[in-house]
Design an enzyme around this catalytic site. Sequence first.
Site, PDB file in Angstrom:
ATOM      1  N   ARG A 156      12.144 -44.842 -62.113  1.00  0.00           N
ATOM      2  CA  ARG A 156      11.040 -45.787 -61.949  1.00  0.00           C
ATOM      3  C   ARG A 156      11.606 -47.201 -61.980  1.00  0.00           C
ATOM      4  O   ARG A 156      12.107 -47.662 -62.994  1.00  0.00           O
ATOM      5  CB  ARG A 156      10.002 -45.597 -63.061  1.00  0.00           C
ATOM      6  CG  ARG A 156       9.236 -44.296 -62.964  1.00  0.00           C
ATOM      7  CD  ARG A 156       8.447 -44.247 -61.682  1.00  0.00           C
ATOM      8  NE  ARG A 156       7.474 -43.151 -61.694  1.00  0.00           N
ATOM      9  CZ  ARG A 156       6.571 -42.984 -60.762  1.00  0.00           C
ATOM     10  NH1 ARG A 156       6.513 -43.808 -59.735  1.00  0.00           N
ATOM     11  NH2 ARG A 156       5.735 -41.975 -60.835  1.00  0.00           N
ATOM     12  N   GLY A 206      -7.626 -51.845 -69.373  1.00  0.00           N
ATOM     13  CA  GLY A 206      -7.657 -53.270 -69.687  1.00  0.00           C
ATOM     14  C   GLY A 206      -7.506 -54.156 -68.466  1.00  0.00           C
ATOM     15  O   GLY A 206      -7.909 -55.318 -68.477  1.00  0.00           O
ATOM     16  N   GLU A 241      11.049 -40.656 -49.127  1.00  0.00           N
ATOM     17  CA  GLU A 241      12.394 -41.220 -49.107  1.00  0.00           C
ATOM     18  C   GLU A 241      12.634 -42.252 -50.209  1.00  0.00           C
ATOM     19  O   GLU A 241      13.774 -42.526 -50.564  1.00  0.00           O
ATOM     20  CB  GLU A 241      12.698 -41.829 -47.749  1.00  0.00           C
ATOM     21  CG  GLU A 241      11.821 -43.015 -47.405  1.00  0.00           C
ATOM     22  CD  GLU A 241      12.099 -43.584 -46.030  1.00  0.00           C
ATOM     23  OE1 GLU A 241      11.879 -44.795 -45.858  1.00  0.00           O
ATOM     24  OE2 GLU A 241      12.534 -42.832 -45.140  1.00  0.00           O
ATOM     25  N   GLU A 275       0.907 -33.181 -53.380  1.00  0.00           N
ATOM     26  CA  GLU A 275       1.907 -33.820 -54.243  1.00  0.00           C
ATOM     27  C   GLU A 275       2.781 -32.802 -54.965  1.00  0.00           C
ATOM     28  O   GLU A 275       3.967 -33.040 -55.165  1.00  0.00           O
ATOM     29  CB  GLU A 275       1.246 -34.763 -55.244  1.00  0.00           C
ATOM     30  CG  GLU A 275       0.727 -36.031 -54.624  1.00  0.00           C
ATOM     31  CD  GLU A 275       1.825 -36.954 -54.105  1.00  0.00           C
ATOM     32  OE1 GLU A 275       2.983 -36.853 -54.552  1.00  0.00           O
ATOM     33  OE2 GLU A 275       1.505 -37.807 -53.253  1.00  0.00           O
ATOM     34  N   ARG A 302     -11.217 -62.815 -65.192  1.00  0.00           N
ATOM     35  CA  ARG A 302     -10.362 -61.645 -65.352  1.00  0.00           C
ATOM     36  C   ARG A 302      -9.746 -61.268 -64.010  1.00  0.00           C
ATOM     37  O   ARG A 302     -10.310 -61.518 -62.951  1.00  0.00           O
ATOM     38  CB  ARG A 302     -11.159 -60.429 -65.874  1.00  0.00           C
ATOM     39  CG  ARG A 302     -11.693 -60.590 -67.269  1.00  0.00           C
ATOM     40  CD  ARG A 302     -10.555 -60.517 -68.290  1.00  0.00           C
ATOM     41  NE  ARG A 302     -11.037 -60.480 -69.633  1.00  0.00           N
ATOM     42  CZ  ARG A 302     -10.965 -61.506 -70.484  1.00  0.00           C
ATOM     43  NH1 ARG A 302     -10.454 -62.638 -70.110  1.00  0.00           N
ATOM     44  NH2 ARG A 302     -11.412 -61.376 -71.706  1.00  0.00           N
ATOM     45  N   ILE A 337      -6.787 -61.696 -54.499  1.00  0.00           N
ATOM     46  CA  ILE A 337      -5.506 -62.381 -54.671  1.00  0.00           C
ATOM     47  C   ILE A 337      -4.434 -61.738 -53.803  1.00  0.00           C
ATOM     48  O   ILE A 337      -3.574 -62.415 -53.258  1.00  0.00           O
ATOM     49  CB  ILE A 337      -5.068 -62.334 -56.152  1.00  0.00           C
ATOM     50  CG1 ILE A 337      -6.080 -63.064 -57.024  1.00  0.00           C
ATOM     51  CG2 ILE A 337      -3.678 -62.922 -56.333  1.00  0.00           C
ATOM     52  CD1 ILE A 337      -5.830 -62.879 -58.516  1.00  0.00           C
TER      53      ILE A 337
END
Length: 164
Positions: free
Chosen positions: A52, A103, A127, A80, A26, A3
């Site tokens: 976020r 899920g 950034e 990280e 699904r 998709i």
Amino acid sequence: MEIYRGKRLTVEKREITLPNGKRKERVVVHPGGAVAILPVEGDDCYLIRQYRYAVDDYIFEAPAGTIDEGEEPHETARRELIEETGMKAEVFTPKGWIYPSPGYTDERIWLYIAERLSPCHDYDMDEDEVIEVVRTPLRDLAAMIADGRIVDAKTICLICRCFL
């Protein structure tokens, strides 16, 4: 059927057969792997307070990030930690991995505790990240989970894997 395909994410629609024989359609999200790191120094740890955009809020999290193609999880953890906190660690102890939301996604997040920390002055934060590093007493983590100050699933799992 695919998709969507982006830089780090693909979305696929497929017909599956469940263990009971029923067929269903699904959608599965394939973001690749990631890591989460809990940097610990004495009786404290370092969390990040990060904006976020998906939830339009700042949340407390363990430093974390996506595994680059061809990179091993422990290499991502080292990279990280530096990018998000400006610290490096001499010791990384693996704490297993989790499926954060099985899920709809096959994402795995590898968990690490990082110790023997020192400043790393040669680093660049991404950034598009708005991050504040917050020194947090280890004794406060359970209360922060219980009262909802820590709501990030990977961080809660990492804390549990490190201290339970």
